[in-house]
Design an enzyme around this catalytic site. Structure first.
Site, PDB file in Angstrom:
ATOM      1  N   GLY A 121      51.372  47.441  -2.735  1.00 61.00           N
ATOM      2  CA  GLY A 121      50.813  48.746  -2.407  1.00 61.00           C
ATOM      3  C   GLY A 121      50.464  48.825  -0.936  1.00 61.00           C
ATOM      4  CE1 TYR A 122      50.283  44.862   1.317  1.00 62.50           C
ATOM      5  CE2 TYR A 122      51.781  44.447   3.129  1.00 62.50           C
ATOM      6  CZ  TYR A 122      50.824  43.995   2.256  1.00 62.50           C
ATOM      7  OH  TYR A 122      50.403  42.689   2.312  1.00 62.50           O
ATOM      8  CB  SER A 123      54.641  52.425   2.314  1.00 62.53           C
ATOM      9  OG  SER A 123      55.330  51.455   3.072  1.00 62.53           O
ATOM     10  CD  GLU A 238      59.013  41.581   3.345  1.00 58.48           C
ATOM     11  OE1 GLU A 238      59.733  42.405   2.755  1.00 58.48           O
ATOM     12  OE2 GLU A 238      57.883  41.874   3.792  1.00 58.48           O
ATOM     13  CD  GLU A 372      64.888  52.683  13.776  1.00 51.61           C
ATOM     14  OE1 GLU A 372      65.992  53.251  13.814  1.00 51.61           O
ATOM     15  OE2 GLU A 372      64.406  52.186  12.720  1.00 51.61           O
TER      16      GLU A 372
END
Length: 385
Positions: A121-123, A238, A372
């Site tokens: 649950g990050y973004s 990661e 990016e």
């Protein structure tokens, strides 16, 4: 360490222990679900190989990075599934580094044997690449945190039992310092999971809504307000995954077989496809050498973040180029038969997996940090910006 003998041991195990029906799903490049991942994880756990990157003292193998690479290479060649990364590769190492003894005792066994399934649950809407802008709020109330907000692009939340979740516990400090990491059971009242339909017609990602969810304070990892350290620790590991390049190499072998099958009556191959295949083969070899070099540096303690980001950048863009070759070979046959989003997996025609994977692979340059973002990491380290 006798790496040659170790390679033979892993090769024999991979070919004999992984169930044929699961190897067939992997070989066909179909979507893997919790069912397939769990069977393989339990098989590895029974062999004592559940956690290749963990120390033996906590149930891991104690393997060095080169052994882990050999394991990933041989299991990929044998069409075994990759390990489900959110438990073994993500939150597990974070718990080992930041967790209390009680948290390790509580959570590590379920990760090792595959009985507990995790998602990240990050973004959030408006907080993806700029993760520090997240707004999901957690307010301390006695022995609980009360959590409200929304997470998005949450992979496998519909299959998971737990979500390791970045939340904002303070707005007074600089935004990175007001973030904490909570472990949230997904069966708590106030949680709603809604699927996000993606162009590949596979169900990967979800929205997760949290409405005054009461989470035990004992589920806080590390120190309140220092969750950014946990998140950075996870992301740094990661991006140096020993599994990435072996899986790419196996995919390229399969695409090569597709190109080979397109030989004309005179034995000739499409020159354009053949040239692209040769370039891809060279790029996979380059990626392998880059990964082995990074592994050596990691074992010596000299690996720099820019190299991990460069490898992630190269591998994700290369994956897209490889799958584009497959689509150009098979697309005319399968794109017209591409099954609508509301169809069942079993109803989809054989071979259509190449179309699904082509569409899914568009996310490779976004997931785990966009291209990016990787370029910014590289530039900052090289130029001190």
């Amino acid at each position: 360490m006798d790496y040659q003998a170790f390679t033979q041991e892993v090769r024999g195990f991979a070919r004999s222990a992984c169930p044929p029906e699961i190897r067939e799903i992997v070989r066909a490049n179909r979507k893997l679900t919790r069912k397939e991942f769990s069977v393989w994880q339990k098989t590895l756990h029974a062999r004592g190989w559940a956690a290749p990157g963990w120390p033996r003292s906590v149930g891991g193998t104690g393997w060095d990075m080169r052994q882990r690479y050999i394991f990933e290479e041989e299991t990929a060649k044998a069409d075994c599934p990759p390990q489900y990364h959110h438990g073994i590769g993500h939150i597990g190492p974070v718990l080992l580094h930041f967790g209390t003894p009680e948290q390790k005792q509580r959570f590590l066994p379920g990760i090792l044997d595959g009985s507990d399934w995790w998602c990240q649950g990050y973004s959030e809407p408006g907080a993806g690449s700029d993760l520090a802008s997240l707004k999901t709020k957690a307010t301390r109330d006695g022995d609980h945190y009360v959590v409200s907000g929304q997470k998005i692009w949450t992979s496998h939340a519909h299959e998971a039992d737990w979500m390791y979740t970045l939340v904002r516990t303070s707005v007074e400090a600089r935004k990175q310092e007001g973030i904490s990491l909570l472990l949230i059971p997904l069966d708590l009242p106030g949680i709603r999971i809604r699927p996000i339909r993606t162009i590949d017609a596979w169900h990967h990602v979800n929205e997760v809504f949290l409405d005054d969810v009461r989470v035990p304070a004992e589920n806080l990892i590390g120190t309140e307000g220092k969750g950014w350290l946990c998140a950075k620790y996870l992301l740094d590991r990661e991006r140096l995954s020993p599994a990435t390049v072996p899986r790419l190499a196996r995919l390229l072998e399969q695409v090569g077989e597709l190109v080979e099958a397109q030989r004309g009556p005179d034995g000739s191959r499409d020159r354009g496809l053949s040239e692209r295949l040769v370039y891809a083969q060279a790029e996979v070899r380059a990626a392998r050498e880059m990964l082995l070099s990074a592994i050596d540096e990691e074992m010596r303690g000299t690996l720099r973040a820019a190299k991990s980001s460069a490898l992630k950048l190269h591998a994700s863009e290369l994956a897209q180029r490889i799958i584009e070759i497959a689509l150009d070979v098979t697309g005319s046959s399968h794109v017209p038969a591409f099954v609508p989003l509301d169809s069942e997996e079993d109803d989809r025609p054989t071979g259509a997996e190449w179309v699904h994977n082509y569409l899914f692979f568009r996310s490779r340059t976004i997931a785990g940090g966009t291209s990016e973002v990787q370029k910014n990491v590289i530039a900052r380290e090289l130029f001190g910006a």
